[in-house]
Design an enzyme around this catalytic site. Structure first.
Site, PDB file in Angstrom:
ATOM      1  N   LYS A  97       0.884  -1.164   0.000  1.00 29.25           N
ATOM      2  CA  LYS A  97       0.000   0.000   0.000  1.00 29.25           C
ATOM      3  C   LYS A  97       0.921   1.213   0.000  1.00 29.25           C
ATOM      4  O   LYS A  97       1.613   1.479   0.982  1.00 29.25           O
ATOM      5  CB  LYS A  97      -0.915   0.015   1.228  1.00 29.25           C
ATOM      6  CG  LYS A  97      -1.819   1.232   1.221  1.00 29.25           C
ATOM      7  CD  LYS A  97      -2.758   1.275   2.405  1.00 29.25           C
ATOM      8  CE  LYS A  97      -3.445   2.632   2.452  1.00 29.25           C
ATOM      9  NZ  LYS A  97      -4.187   2.854   3.692  1.00 29.25           N
ATOM     10  N   ALA A 184     -10.233   5.186   3.751  1.00 27.26           N
ATOM     11  CA  ALA A 184     -10.246   6.374   4.612  1.00 27.26           C
ATOM     12  C   ALA A 184     -11.608   7.053   4.694  1.00 27.26           C
ATOM     13  O   ALA A 184     -12.248   7.319   3.693  1.00 27.26           O
ATOM     14  CB  ALA A 184      -9.214   7.406   4.151  1.00 27.26           C
ATOM     15  N   GLY A 185     -12.003   7.295   5.916  1.00 28.23           N
ATOM     16  CA  GLY A 185     -13.216   8.062   6.173  1.00 28.23           C
ATOM     17  C   GLY A 185     -14.463   7.226   6.388  1.00 28.23           C
ATOM     18  O   GLY A 185     -15.494   7.752   6.798  1.00 28.23           O
ATOM     19  N   ASN A 206     -10.375   1.030   9.117  1.00 31.47           N
ATOM     20  CA  ASN A 206      -9.542   0.829  10.309  1.00 31.47           C
ATOM     21  C   ASN A 206     -10.180   1.458  11.547  1.00 31.47           C
ATOM     22  O   ASN A 206     -10.721   0.774  12.398  1.00 31.47           O
ATOM     23  CB  ASN A 206      -8.127   1.397  10.070  1.00 31.47           C
ATOM     24  CG  ASN A 206      -7.175   1.089  11.228  1.00 31.47           C
ATOM     25  OD1 ASN A 206      -7.541   0.442  12.196  1.00 31.47           O
ATOM     26  ND2 ASN A 206      -5.956   1.551  11.140  1.00 31.47           N
TER      27      ASN A 206
END
Lengths: 257, 369
Positions: A97, A184-185, A206
């Site tokens: 990543k 993300a988010g 996460n």
């Protein structure tokens, strides 16, 4: 649910997990298992690559779960390439990543440096999943540079705000020849379902799981929402309408003429 | 342009008055906002803010967990030298204090490092007094070269340096520099720092600018709580932080809250900060800046530290000895200050875990330099 293929690997689960922020490595492991995830990203800087006895890595040694090392902490392409090489050697995988955020406050990705590093690392045979802004043009350029998927952000990392970049994600999904992983988010399971319904190939979560009151149960909730969203997408949902459809159509007289 | 230019635009007394005149309404308004500004920060650290401690702590807890998760990172100081040419009237290393002075040689440094490694640490903070000849840039450079293979992250709390010196240290793997202004009250500063290089207020004030220019990964700020009005000093620290974040946006920032402790001299704090006020201050910083690393040292006692886990703090030291050579050969006479939390790192880590947090020993890698 249909399988997802990225480069040389096929996944039964379309939910990828981050491994930071958990209150213990055991809980992290239990949450991963509950989520059914088969690809988890791990920050190079968090693990001891030298000793071979790192507790986090020990807990990530789960049958069927692949490691996706990330370059969190690097600030430019040069550092990213170096970190990637070390990760490949230490963790025995060419999957990466690629994340380059020179801004340590909001951890926003640097598209220019990411593209540069992607060209370089692709030549070295890396399977690159770059973390980027929801920038459709950059996604196409990364395709040319040899990326194996793209990971546009839904909103700033760790904010749980959902798909603030939705309109751009739609364009990326429409145009991409590579798997699109929304990263993300994503703060609650319904955000993940929404991304999957849009046609994303996978999501990476996460904070929403790690910081939940019950991370294991939340992992399971995300598993179900990703499946539901994917199946919903494949089922061809009806169009969303702003108004109820008239039960007496205005033009029905035409057939009576 | 440096922070000096901004600092000059503010008047200490007016700032103090502005903080003290904040009302309950100002505090309530600040607590409803998504992102607060410096005026809101003033309200949160004001006397009126003291009545909103629980709400502030709750918010601080949520914001910290969102960004940092359920983790606390541990680090440990390694005192390399207590030699000092300064005369800071509150400090145990004051050159006029008649204590034994010692600077570790290479063998001694490695011996300390071995003990520290065996406790599990990967993040090391090197500390010296300010003595250009005996622990200047050449000495620090050697120490960094010596220690770099053994630790994931090296930080320093040493005499402020010129830009070329920081460039040198950065190339050898220096990750973080802590430089506390002690007080932003320029006139009063000279009373506390009567001699040595540290007497130069502006040179110290502009140190974080030089660190930003040298591309140091992380800068640690703070003021010495107890010297001057802590509310006013904390406002200036926040102002400094905001300026640095905008100017050196590639740099990470952390903040510490050293409260004055008993030491070899005879200085008593002019403006003591009580526990309640320290919680108010830490919560206010977290609400002001969700991404800031907040560090709490062993100056604070075990009960206070235990309860601050999850309340804004992200980094803690543990098992600290504040005298050079103290891990191999403890010697009270050489100490900078008495630590209040004498628990072992393993004990502190146990407490972190029983609070439902993961102890992070490693969150950096030398390959990232």
């Amino acid at each position: 649910m249909d399988k997802l293929t990225i480069a040389d690997k096929t996944f039964n689960s379309r939910l990828f997990l981050g491994t930071g922020k958990f209150s213990s490595n055991q809980l992290m492991q239990d949450s991963i298992v509950a989520s059914g995830s088969e690809l988890v990203t791990v920050a190079l800087k968090r693990v001891d690559m030298k000793s071979g006895a790192d507790d986090m890595l020990k807990h990530l040694n789960i049958p069927g779960v692949n490691l996706l090392p990330n370059t969190s902490g690097v600030r430019n392409a040069k550092e990213a390439v170096f970190a990637a090489q070390l990760a490949a050697e230490a963790l025995g995988t060419k999957w990466l990543k690629l994340e380059i955020h020179p801004d340590p406050k909001y951890l926003l990705p640097d598209g220019e440096e990411t593209l540069k590093a992607c060209y370089e690392l692709a030549k070295e045979g890396f399977i690159i999943l770059p973390y980027i802004h929801a920038d459709p043009v950059l996604c196409k350029k990364l395709e040319d540079a040899g990326a194996s998927a793209v990971m546009p952000l839904g909103s700033p990392i760790g904010t749980n705000q959902g798909l603030k970049t939705k309109e751009f994600l739609k364009i990326i999904i429409e145009q991409s020849n590579l798997p699109v992983i929304v990263d993300a988010g994503i703060g609650v399971p319904s955000h993940a379902a929404e991304a999957m319904e849009l046609g994303a190939d996978a999501v990476l979560v996460n904070t929403a799981i790690a910081v939940a009151h019950d991370p294991v149960q939340m992992g399971e909730a995300f598993k179900m929402s990703v499946q539901a969203g994917r199946i919903g997408h494949l089922s061809g949902p009806g169009a969303v309408r702003q108004q109820a459809e008239a039960s007496s159509p205005l033009t029905s007289f035409l057939s009576e003429l | 342009m440096s922070f000096k230019n901004i600092h000059q635009q503010y008047n200490w007394e007016e700032t103090t008055q502005s903080i003290e005149s904040k009302t309950a309404q100002d505090v309530e308004f600040a607590l409803t906002k998504d992102r607060i500004d410096l005026e809101d920060f003033k309200a949160l650290i004001s006397p009126a803010g003291e009545n909103y401690l629980e709400q502030m702590a709750q918010l601080s807890h949520r914001l910290t967990q969102k960004r940092f998760g359920k983790t606390i990172q541990l680090y440990i100081p390694l005192y390399l030298s207590n030699e000092c040419a300064n005369g800071c009237i509150y400090c145990g290393f004051n050159c006029q204090n008649k204590i034994s002075r010692h600077t570790l040689n290479k063998d001694e440094i490695l011996k300390e490092a071995e003990i520290i490694k065996s406790m599990g640490f990967e993040h090391l903070l090197l500390v010296t007094g300010e003595h250009l000849r005996n622990c200047g840039v050449d000495y620090i450079e050697e120490a960094i070269q010596l220690l770099r293979p053994h630790f994931a992250s090296l930080s320093v709390e040493i005499a402020p340096m010129d830009l070329p010196d920081y460039n040198r240290l950065q190339k050898h793997g220096l990750n973080t520099v802590y430089v506390y202004q002690e007080t932003y009250h320029k006139e009063r500063y000279s009373i506390y720092h009567p001699r040595g290089k540290k007497a130069d207020f502006d040179y110290r004030l502009e140190t974080p600018d030089r660190l930003g220019k040298a591309n140091i990964h992380r800068i640690g700020l703070g003021c010495l709580l107890g010297l001057e009005n802590w509310r006013t000093d904390s406002f200036f620290t926040a102002l400094h932080l905001q300026y640095l974040e905008k100017t050196y946006w590639r740099t990470k920032y952390s903040i510490s809250f050293p409260r004055l402790r008993p030491h070899a001299g005879s200085f008593e704090p002019n403006y003591p900060v009580n526990d309640k006020q320290l919680v108010q201050l830490i919560s206010a910083y977290r609400i002001f800046n969700g991404e800031l690393e907040i560090s709490l040292s062993t100056r604070e006692n075990p009960i206070f530290r235990n309860n601050m886990i999850g309340l804004g703090v992200t980094n803690m030291s543990a098992g600290s000895k504040t005298e050079p050579g103290g891990y191999a050969n403890p010697n009270k006479e050489l100490k900078q200050f008495e630590v209040s939390d004498e628990r072992s790192p393993a004990e502190v880590s146990g407490v972190i875990q029983s609070a439902g947090y993961e102890t992070v020993w490693k969150d950096w890698d030398q390959c990232l330099m």
